[in-house]
Design an enzyme around this catalytic site. Structure first.
Site, short mmCIF file in Angstrom:
data_model
loop_
_atom_site.label_atom_id
_atom_site.label_comp_id
_atom_site.label_asym_id
_atom_site.label_seq_id
_atom_site.Cartn_x
_atom_site.Cartn_y
_atom_site.Cartn_z
N GLY A 263 5.42 19.92 97.31
CA GLY A 263 6.22 20.99 97.86
C GLY A 263 7.43 21.34 97.27
N SER A 264 7.88 20.96 96.10
CA SER A 264 9.20 21.04 95.71
C SER A 264 9.54 22.73 95.59
CB SER A 264 9.77 20.25 94.51
OG SER A 264 9.12 20.91 93.36
N MET B 247 -3.48 23.71 94.37
CA MET B 247 -4.22 23.31 93.22
C MET B 247 -5.70 23.58 93.55
SD MET B 247 -1.78 22.37 91.08
CE MET B 247 -2.67 22.03 89.77
N HIS C 255 3.64 29.52 87.86
CA HIS C 255 2.68 28.68 86.78
C HIS C 255 3.69 28.14 85.82
CE1 HIS C 255 -0.74 27.34 84.28
NE2 HIS C 255 -0.14 27.89 83.47
N GLU D 147 -8.63 36.51 87.86
CA GLU D 147 -8.66 35.79 86.68
C GLU D 147 -7.73 34.78 86.84
OE1 GLU D 147 -8.84 36.54 81.99
OE2 GLU D 147 -8.80 38.18 83.22
N LEU D 148 -8.07 33.50 86.69
CA LEU D 148 -6.96 32.47 86.57
C LEU D 148 -5.74 32.77 85.81
CD1 LEU D 148 -6.35 29.75 87.71
CD2 LEU D 148 -7.38 28.54 85.72
N ASP D 149 -4.52 32.57 86.51
CA ASP D 149 -3.32 32.44 85.76
C ASP D 149 -3.03 33.92 85.17
OD1 ASP D 149 -2.53 30.11 87.00
OD2 ASP D 149 -3.37 28.95 85.21
N GLN E 127 13.70 25.50 86.71
CA GLN E 127 13.91 26.76 86.39
C GLN E 127 13.02 27.46 87.43
OE1 GLN E 127 16.10 28.69 84.51
NE2 GLN E 127 16.91 26.59 84.37
#
Length: 196
Positions: A16-17, A98, A117, A151-153, A181
């Site tokens: 959880g950063s 995830m 992502h 749709e993934l990512d 970042q």
């Protein structure tokens, strides 16, 4: 002038950063006073996720919806939606969550669901992004904050950060630089959404 309440629910699977970076930014930059933005709950699909303990220590509501306790993705997503909707969120932020979400889940939170992502999308959706970037000989890697679609990512890009790939980089070293970042751009992107 009072500001409208904009509750925020964060979903995590691990340490959880990014969640911690969001919570800390919300307090330091006074999201509640400026835009009504308050992180109200942290929900994980893994009971052992280390981030849950940190969230509890911050006085945040926490919940676990263990995907292993549900028959299939639809049943898990339905239980997850119930846990999220109890907080009536203006935003649902995926922070190292995830799980691939069903189209029905994504549609339910359309316009409110955001993810971070660890690549410069559309490059390298999915897993092992840093290893793939190094193997492909990329000179730059980075992170992307985007709206979630079925749709993934994919989905509208809200923020990106670029990190150089160094000649002696390992996936772990590159991941560390990208993560620093992520901690910067995710809160900035959320602030823009809250203030819109």
């Amino acid at each position: 002038m009072s500001v409208a309440d904009q509750p925020i629910v964060i979903l995590i699977s691990g340490s959880g950063s990014n969640m911690a970076a969001l919570v800390e930014a919300s307090r330091q930059r006074r999201w509640a006073q400026r835009w009504g933005g308050r992180v109200v709950a942290v929900i994980s699909n893994r009971p052992e996720a280390a981030g849950l303990e940190w969230a509890r220590e911050q006085g945040l509501a926490t919940a676990v919806v263990d995907h292993r306790q549900h028959e299939g993705r639809e049943a898990f997503d339905a239980a997850l939606m119930q846990a999220i909707d109890a907080h009536r969120p203006a935003l649902v932020l995926l922070a190292g969550f995830m799980r691939i979400l069903t189209p029905g889940f994504v549609a339910h939170y359309q316009g409110r669901l955001v993810n971070i992502h660890p690549s410069l999308l559309p490059a390298f959706p999915g897993l092992k992004t840093h290893q793939r970037a190094i193997e492909m000989g990329c000179r730059f890697a980075g992170a992307t904050v985007h709206r979630v679609t079925a749709e993934l990512d994919h989905g509208e890009i809200l923020a990106q950060a670029v990190v150089p790939v160094l000649p002696d980089d390992t996936p772990e070293r590159l991941a560390e630089r990208v993560l620093s970042q992520e901690h910067r751009i995710y809160p900035e992107a959320v602030e823009r959404l809250l203030s819109a």
